[in-house]
Design a protein around this motif. Sequence first.
Motif, PDB file in Angstrom:
ATOM      1  N   GLY A 140       0.741  -1.247  -0.065  1.00  0.00           N
ATOM      2  CA  GLY A 140      -0.004  -0.160  -0.131  1.00  0.00           C
ATOM      3  C   GLY A 140       0.901   1.195   0.078  1.00  0.00           C
ATOM      4  N   VAL A 141       1.864   1.293   0.666  1.00  0.00           N
ATOM      5  CA  VAL A 141       2.833   2.512   0.670  1.00  0.00           C
ATOM      6  C   VAL A 141       3.580   2.603  -0.593  1.00  0.00           C
ATOM      7  N   ILE A 142       3.977   1.473  -1.179  1.00  0.00           N
ATOM      8  CA  ILE A 142       4.511   1.643  -2.473  1.00  0.00           C
ATOM      9  C   ILE A 142       3.614   2.294  -3.491  1.00  0.00           C
ATOM     10  N   ASP A 143       2.252   1.672  -3.261  1.00  0.00           N
ATOM     11  CA  ASP A 143       1.091   2.462  -4.344  1.00  0.00           C
ATOM     12  C   ASP A 143       0.969   3.818  -4.252  1.00  0.00           C
ATOM     13  N   GLU A 144       1.184   4.256  -3.105  1.00  0.00           N
ATOM     14  CA  GLU A 144       1.119   5.685  -2.992  1.00  0.00           C
ATOM     15  C   GLU A 144       2.268   6.340  -3.232  1.00  0.00           C
ATOM     16  N   GLU A 145       3.435   5.856  -3.378  1.00  0.00           N
ATOM     17  CA  GLU A 145       4.412   6.279  -3.699  1.00  0.00           C
ATOM     18  C   GLU A 145       4.646   6.486  -5.277  1.00  0.00           C
TER      19      GLU A 145
END
Length: 335
Positions: free
Chosen positions: A237-242
């Motif tokens: 999820g963090v990577i998707d936001e980045e």
Amino acid sequence: MKAVVERCAGIDVAKKTLNVCVLTGAADLEPEAELGLFGTFNADLDRLRNWLLEKGCQEVVMESTGSYWKPVYAALEGSGIEVKLANGEDVKARRGHKTDWDDCQFLANLLRHGMIRASFIPPQAIRDLRDLTRRRRQLCGAAVSERNRVQKVLEEANVKLGSVLSDVFGVSGQLMLEKLLDGEPDVGAIAELAQRKARQKIPEIRQALEGHRLRDHHRRMLRLSLEHIAFLEGQIGVIDEEVGKLIEREGYQGSFDLVRSVPGVQEITAAALLAEAKANLVRGSELLRAIASAPVRTKAGPRRAAIAGRALRWWNVPGRQPRKRIPCCRNGFGD
């Protein structure tokens, strides 16, 4: 063979040292070779850059050795020196006694005579996007492995939910797993947690759970796996936001929307295509041609299949036969 570059250098890259050979001289004359040994700390890379500039090097070549070439490229990028990255398969030296000094001189000679086929190096923003999308793919693979471990533990305890439910990690399966981990003894109550179409299988679910041999050891192993899966999903999820922020910040939103317009291409697939496409992302036609020319996995012999597999490693394009998706990889950025 006549030389085409009068001032060039070859760098043999290792973890701790850089062996450098600088060739200077007129194209129709024998070049003068000068060797230099440098470390890989930041101060050493600065000395290397200044030394190459003093020698008037126009071009530099090095092999794509693991990740060791990346700090060297970053130090030389923007200095006015054209840096070429060579594939190790294309610049293999002759057989026999082989040293780092021989390698850097061999590379310099190839570059001087125009025999280097440079690898494509995208801009820094695309390299960052590529790191994110590849990391996401690795995390999804780790989550799949962890789910397989859960299935293995359930099979050892003779909990046959995988034989009845199409997805043990769906809503029904997760509710049942939680009750099993809590030590719920009533098999009928656990079976009644089935949702939607799974309710049609309540008798089979009850049979799959009756007489199971789930011990405290199994419950500990299952909790470890489920906690790891939750951690991996948070990382994804963090990577998707980045990824979304990077695309918007670097002005790739138009190219991203163009790729998304292709039927069947979801958000994360479009981001992976932008990261892997060897094209100018500003030119829509060039981008679509690059995507259309992506390697296609075909049935072939072991050697050709292995080569195709390496080429397809990071491609995730529409039209390929999809693997079974896991919940954390479904839809797009954090959906």
